[in-house]
Design an enzyme around this catalytic site. Structure first.
Site, PDB file in Angstrom:
ATOM      1  N   LYS A 173       0.855  -1.187   0.000  1.00 10.91           N
ATOM      2  CA  LYS A 173       0.000   0.000   0.000  1.00 10.91           C
ATOM      3  C   LYS A 173       0.889   1.234   0.000  1.00 10.91           C
ATOM      4  CE  LYS A 173      -2.674   3.163   2.666  1.00 10.91           C
ATOM      5  NZ  LYS A 173      -1.806   4.259   2.202  1.00 10.91           N
ATOM      6  N   GLU A 246      11.056   1.365   9.940  1.00  9.53           N
ATOM      7  CA  GLU A 246      12.055   2.433   9.771  1.00  9.53           C
ATOM      8  C   GLU A 246      11.316   3.737   9.976  1.00  9.53           C
ATOM      9  OE1 GLU A 246      13.671   5.489   8.630  1.00  9.53           O
ATOM     10  OE2 GLU A 246      13.681   4.745   6.566  1.00  9.53           O
ATOM     11  N   GLU A 377      11.464  16.742  14.376  1.00 10.96           N
ATOM     12  CA  GLU A 377      11.960  16.503  13.025  1.00 10.96           C
ATOM     13  C   GLU A 377      11.231  17.434  12.053  1.00 10.96           C
ATOM     14  OE1 GLU A 377      12.627  12.770   9.940  1.00 10.96           O
ATOM     15  OE2 GLU A 377      11.078  12.633  11.467  1.00 10.96           O
TER      16      GLU A 377
END
Length: 474
Positions: A173, A246, A377
């Site tokens: 996906k 990740e 971030e």
């Protein structure tokens, strides 16, 4: 607008409702993809499960040949795939220092070929008169891949190719924001692979959630944000799915006082701003020794002002737009927060007018730990530069973050820099480099940056289970 279909069991599948895919350079849609239902996920998983016995039973050499044929198909269709990547992500065809759609598709080809060549040899633990003990690596079953919007095709390849090489079948996906290049790749792949081996469903977050919880999926590999990774981990507990996650990175780089500011600044800028800063392993927090600080930030700001920002289809564009409007707003919010806390915005920092989601490369001086732009971030074209004087202190500050994906040290003394860098809490250390990954070296994070690794033999083993075989000889 171009219309795409999902591929399930080797067949094109549409949906009742479509999702528009927006070109971030214009802010307008250029393609429509199907909005899958949970029933489509069920069908894709069923197709993958049905194909698994045949695919896992195929000789490794034959799987390798077919994966190499996938690399050839990527290469033969490289111009089309590059254009799709540019239109859906905004990244230039060429890009800053060659980091653009050409690199993405070229990297996908290279990763496919290297992964095809990997081997999973039987390990012999014991072989004597009493017994022979072997360790075999066996495929898991159906792998569910959920990919992000920043490197959509290359990360799809990172997920899919080791899964196939190990003998698994796949349901993928892609992000609903950037699905087109991946859809086209899966279409090309299904002209090579047996039906059901590689399936693709497109949709919004509910489809990813359905995959994470699906009892017919044996492993999820996900690249994306840490909060989403936590949700996937919770959903995967239902059938104890294997996981490779990740997740976010807020990578620190430390510049030691023995470097040449003018020489190092272009390299620092490149690793902080390639792909517009929209890479997990970009340099996102730059710590510079006080003796060099003013020279480094001045050079970085000069380079930022000279960098060409524009539509990725225009040949001289070095950086494109931020990929989506929500991310653009978030990036600017962090800059405004830094401005309110007394930093100096040496370049950029203003929301442009006009079409598209463009934002100028922004250098923030006098940033300090504790500011949002340092602690969070940014995932955009913004680099906070933090001053330091004491080496032990800056290592502690660099480590004082929930993330631990990558880190770097910059110095003319490589041995000293390596010793310093080994003290950083991160999955990958670079010396005089940042963010450079390769298909034969493992890559993954520590702390909240994920679990598991990708690439090379270590990454391939994550798509397998161990079976120990002990044969008695007497």
């Amino acid at each position: 607008m171009r219309e795409f279909n999902m591929i399930i069991d080797g067949k094109a599948v549409s949906a009742v409702r479509g999702l528009e895919v927006v070109n971030p350079a214009s802010g307008r849609p250029f393609a429509v993809v199907p909005a899958a239902s949970e029933a489509d996920v069920d069908r894709a998983v069923a197709a993958a499960r049905a194909a698994f016995p045949g695919w896992s039973g195929t000789a490794a050499a034959q799987r390798q040949r077919l994966i190499l044929a996938l690399a050839d198909a990527l290469e033969a269709n490289m111009p089309e795939l590059m254009e799709l990547v540019t239109r859906e992500t905004g990244k230039p065809l060429g890009g800053l220092n060659g980091v653009g759609a050409g690199m993405e598709v070229g990297g996908a080809i290279a990763w496919t070929r290297v992964t095809a060549a990997l081997e999973l040899p039987v390990e012999v633990i014991q072989d004597n008169d009493e017994a022979r003990v072997e360790v075999h690596r066996k495929p898991l079953g159906v792998v569910g891949s959920i990919t992000p919007w920043n490197w959509p095709l290359m990360i799809a390849i990172w997920h899919v190719m080791p899964a196939l090489r190990a003998g698994n079948t796949v349901v993928i996906k892609p992000s609903e924001l950037t699905p087109t290049a991946t859809l086209r790749f899966v279409e090309l792949a299904n002209a090579i692979l047996p039906p059901g081996v590689l399936n693709i469903v497109t949709g919004e977050r509910d489809i990813g959630a359905a995959m994470a919880a699906h009892p017919g999926i044996d492993k999820i590999v996900f690249t994306g944000s840490t909060p989403t990774g936590r949700k996937i981990m919770q959903s995967a507990a239902g059938n104890l799915k294997r996981l490779t996650l990740e997740l976010g990175g807020n990578d620190a780089g430390i510049v030691l006082p023995d470097v040449d500011p003018k020489a190092v600044a272009p390299r620092l800028f490149a690793v902080g701003f390639h792909n517009n800063g929209q890479t997990c392993a970009c340099l996102k927090r730059l710590y510079v020794h006080d003796s060099l600080y003013d020279e480094v930030v001045t050079e970085l700001a000069r380079i930022a002002r000279e960098t060409v920002v524009g539509d990725g289809m225009v040949s001289d564009s070095e950086l494109g737009p931020v990929q989506n409007k929500a991310q653009l707003r978030y990036v600017h919010e962090l800059v405004e927060d830094a401005r309110a806390h007394g930093t100096r915005i040496l370049s950029g920092g203003e929301m442009p007018t006009g079409d598209g989601y463009f934002y100028p490369p922004t250098i923030i001086a006098d940033a300090i730990d504790g500011m949002r732009v340092v602690d969070e971030e940014q995932f955009g074209p913004v680099l906070p530069v933090i001053r330091y004087t004491d080496l032990d202190d800056v290592i502690a500050r660099a480590n004082d973050n929930d993330n631990g994906l990558g880190g770097s040290v910059w110095s003319s003394d490589i041995d000293h820099a390596t010793r310093i860098g080994m003290r950083l809490e991160c999955g990958t250390l670079w010396v005089n480099e940042h963010g450079a990954v390769q298909p034969d070296a493992p890559f993954g994070g520590v702390k909240q940056s994920g679990i598991g690794v990708e690439f090379g033999r270590y990454g391939l083993e994550e798509y397998t289970s161990i079976q120990t075989v002990k044969v008695m000889k007497r």
